[in-house]
Scaffold this active site. Structure first.
Site, PDB file in Angstrom:
ATOM      1  N   SER A   9       0.842  -1.194   0.000  1.00 11.19           N
ATOM      2  CA  SER A   9       0.000   0.000   0.000  1.00 11.19           C
ATOM      3  C   SER A   9       0.877   1.245   0.000  1.00 11.19           C
ATOM      4  O   SER A   9       0.384   2.361  -0.016  1.00 11.19           O
ATOM      5  CB  SER A   9      -0.864   0.009   1.276  1.00 11.19           C
ATOM      6  OG  SER A   9      -0.001   0.019   2.412  1.00 11.19           O
ATOM      7  N   ASP A  66       8.224  -6.518   4.477  1.00  9.86           N
ATOM      8  CA  ASP A  66       7.996  -5.895   5.771  1.00  9.86           C
ATOM      9  C   ASP A  66       9.302  -5.222   6.177  1.00  9.86           C
ATOM     10  O   ASP A  66      10.379  -5.817   6.060  1.00  9.86           O
ATOM     11  CB  ASP A  66       7.546  -6.913   6.826  1.00  9.86           C
ATOM     12  CG  ASP A  66       6.890  -6.200   8.002  1.00  9.86           C
ATOM     13  OD1 ASP A  66       6.158  -5.223   7.777  1.00  9.86           O
ATOM     14  OD2 ASP A  66       7.117  -6.604   9.157  1.00  9.86           O
TER      15      ASP A  66
END
Ligand code: ITT
Length: 186
Positions: A9, A66
């Site tokens: 995102s 991540d």
């Protein structure tokens, strides 16, 4: 050009991955599918769980990442909570927490997880050591870039171009490893 779907995102990450991988023959395409982030202190576990979640919902090969900033004097905080902390106390809050600190060392870490249907996931990591600046400097990049000075440099990531940051950033390093692994697969 091969297509590489990136489940994210975050436009900043997307731009950096796109610039890094285009010269290596990969066109990065964003898929903002979203996945729940595990409550754990390990970036690897978050990324591996992300793969498990997305593989049931997306039929193509994809990668996800991540990442986080780990500050020595704060015992690794904000680490896996980097996104939440950025949107709550923000950069001024981090600078305040470090006001009295002599040790301003920090490390950015990135974990990329790549999955191709029917194959074992590939997990790679990248790190970039540096220090937290005394004040915010620069408007480039995203997140903690304006307060992070990588070792060997005088400017923050926020004062660098994407190409320069990509040369030695956690993300740049992890992506180089990922492409090396993909090239040995093919
Ligand atoms: P995804 O959709 O890809 O998960 P995200 O923003 O949630 O996007 P992460 O959990 O991996 O991504 O990253 C946590 C936060 O760490 C991110 O929102 C930034 O605030 C910070 N961060 C990560 N990489 C960074 C970088 O290269 N420069 C500055 N801040 C960074």
């Amino acid at each position: 050009m091969k297509t590489l779907y990136f489940i994210t995102s975050n436009k900043g990450k997307l731009q950096e991955a796109t610039k890094k991988l285009r010269p290596l023959g990969y066109a990065v395409v964003q898929k903002d599918l979203g996945y729940p982030e595990l409550q754990t202190d390990s970036l690897e576990e978050v990324a591996t769980w992300g793969i498990t979640y997305i593989q049931d919902r997306f039929d193509e090969a994809f990668m996800l990442e991540d990442a986080g900033l780990f500050i020595d004097a704060l015992e690794g905080f904000p680490g896996v909570y980097s996104k939440y902390v950025f949107f709550t106390i923000g950069l001024p809050g981090i600078l305040r927490l470090l006001q009295e600190a002599d040790n301003r060392k920090a490390v950015f870490r990135s974990v990329y997880a790549y999955y191709e249907p029917g194959k074992k996931p590939i997990i790679v990591t990248g790190e970039c050591n540096g220090t937290i600046s005394q004040k915010q400097q620069g408007k480039n990049g995203f997140g903690y870039d304006p307060i992070f000075i990588p070792n060997g440099e005088e400017k923050t990531f926020g004062e660098m171009t994407i190409d320069k940051k990509n040369k030695f950033s956690h993300r740049g390093r992890a992506l180089e490893k990922l492409i090396a692994e993909l090239n040995t697969l093919r």
